[in-house]
Motif scaffolding. Structure first.
Motif, mmCIF file in Angstrom:
data_model
loop_
_atom_site.group_PDB
_atom_site.id
_atom_site.type_symbol
_atom_site.label_atom_id
_atom_site.label_comp_id
_atom_site.label_asym_id
_atom_site.label_seq_id
_atom_site.Cartn_x
_atom_site.Cartn_y
_atom_site.Cartn_z
ATOM 1 N N ALA A 1 0.820 -1.214 0.000
ATOM 2 C CA ALA A 1 0.000 0.000 0.000
ATOM 3 C C ALA A 1 0.855 1.266 0.000
ATOM 4 O O ALA A 1 0.513 2.250 -0.669
ATOM 5 N N LEU A 2 1.944 1.252 0.722
ATOM 6 C CA LEU A 2 2.850 2.413 0.711
ATOM 7 C C LEU A 2 3.497 2.581 -0.662
ATOM 8 O O LEU A 2 3.614 3.703 -1.167
ATOM 9 N N THR B 1 2.300 7.372 5.660
ATOM 10 C CA THR B 1 3.151 6.754 6.682
ATOM 11 C C THR B 1 2.444 6.636 8.032
ATOM 12 O O THR B 1 2.692 5.690 8.773
ATOM 13 N N ALA B 2 1.563 7.564 8.354
ATOM 14 C CA ALA B 2 0.827 7.484 9.622
ATOM 15 C C ALA B 2 -0.100 6.274 9.621
ATOM 16 O O ALA B 2 -0.188 5.541 10.615
ATOM 17 N N GLU B 3 -0.784 6.057 8.508
ATOM 18 C CA GLU B 3 -1.659 4.888 8.406
ATOM 19 C C GLU B 3 -0.842 3.600 8.408
ATOM 20 O O GLU B 3 -1.249 2.598 8.992
ATOM 21 N N ALA B 4 0.314 3.641 7.780
ATOM 22 C CA ALA B 4 1.201 2.475 7.778
ATOM 23 C C ALA B 4 1.618 2.120 9.196
ATOM 24 O O ALA B 4 1.653 0.939 9.567
ATOM 25 N N GLU B 5 1.896 3.114 10.001
ATOM 26 C CA GLU B 5 2.293 2.879 11.390
ATOM 27 C C GLU B 5 1.148 2.243 12.184
ATOM 28 O O GLU B 5 1.372 1.326 12.974
ATOM 29 N N VAL B 6 -0.053 2.701 11.969
ATOM 30 C CA VAL B 6 -1.217 2.131 12.657
ATOM 31 C C VAL B 6 -1.364 0.654 12.296
ATOM 32 O O VAL B 6 -1.548 -0.202 13.167
#
Length: 58
Positions: free
Chosen positions: A30-31, A38-43
């Protein structure tokens, strides 16, 4: 749960169901194509770590 909301949005956006396991692989894909930031990736990454921790240490 924030990860579920992101996951649901990705599934709807891409018109396919992604498993809620192996979120780390989904995050990388997805990235790479710009579906998430990146914030959603961290979640999603934190959710995967928590999921694995629950499996290993019930």
């Amino acid at each position: 749960m924030a990860a579920e909301a992101i996951h649901d949005r990705l599934c709807k956006q891409q018109k396919q169901h992604f498993s809620f396991t192996r979120l780390d692989a989904l995050v990388q894909q997805a990235l790479k194509v710009g579906w998430i930031d990146t914030a959603e990736a961290e979640v999603l990454t934190r959710a995967e770590v928590s999921r694995l921790r629950a499996i290993i240490h019930p």
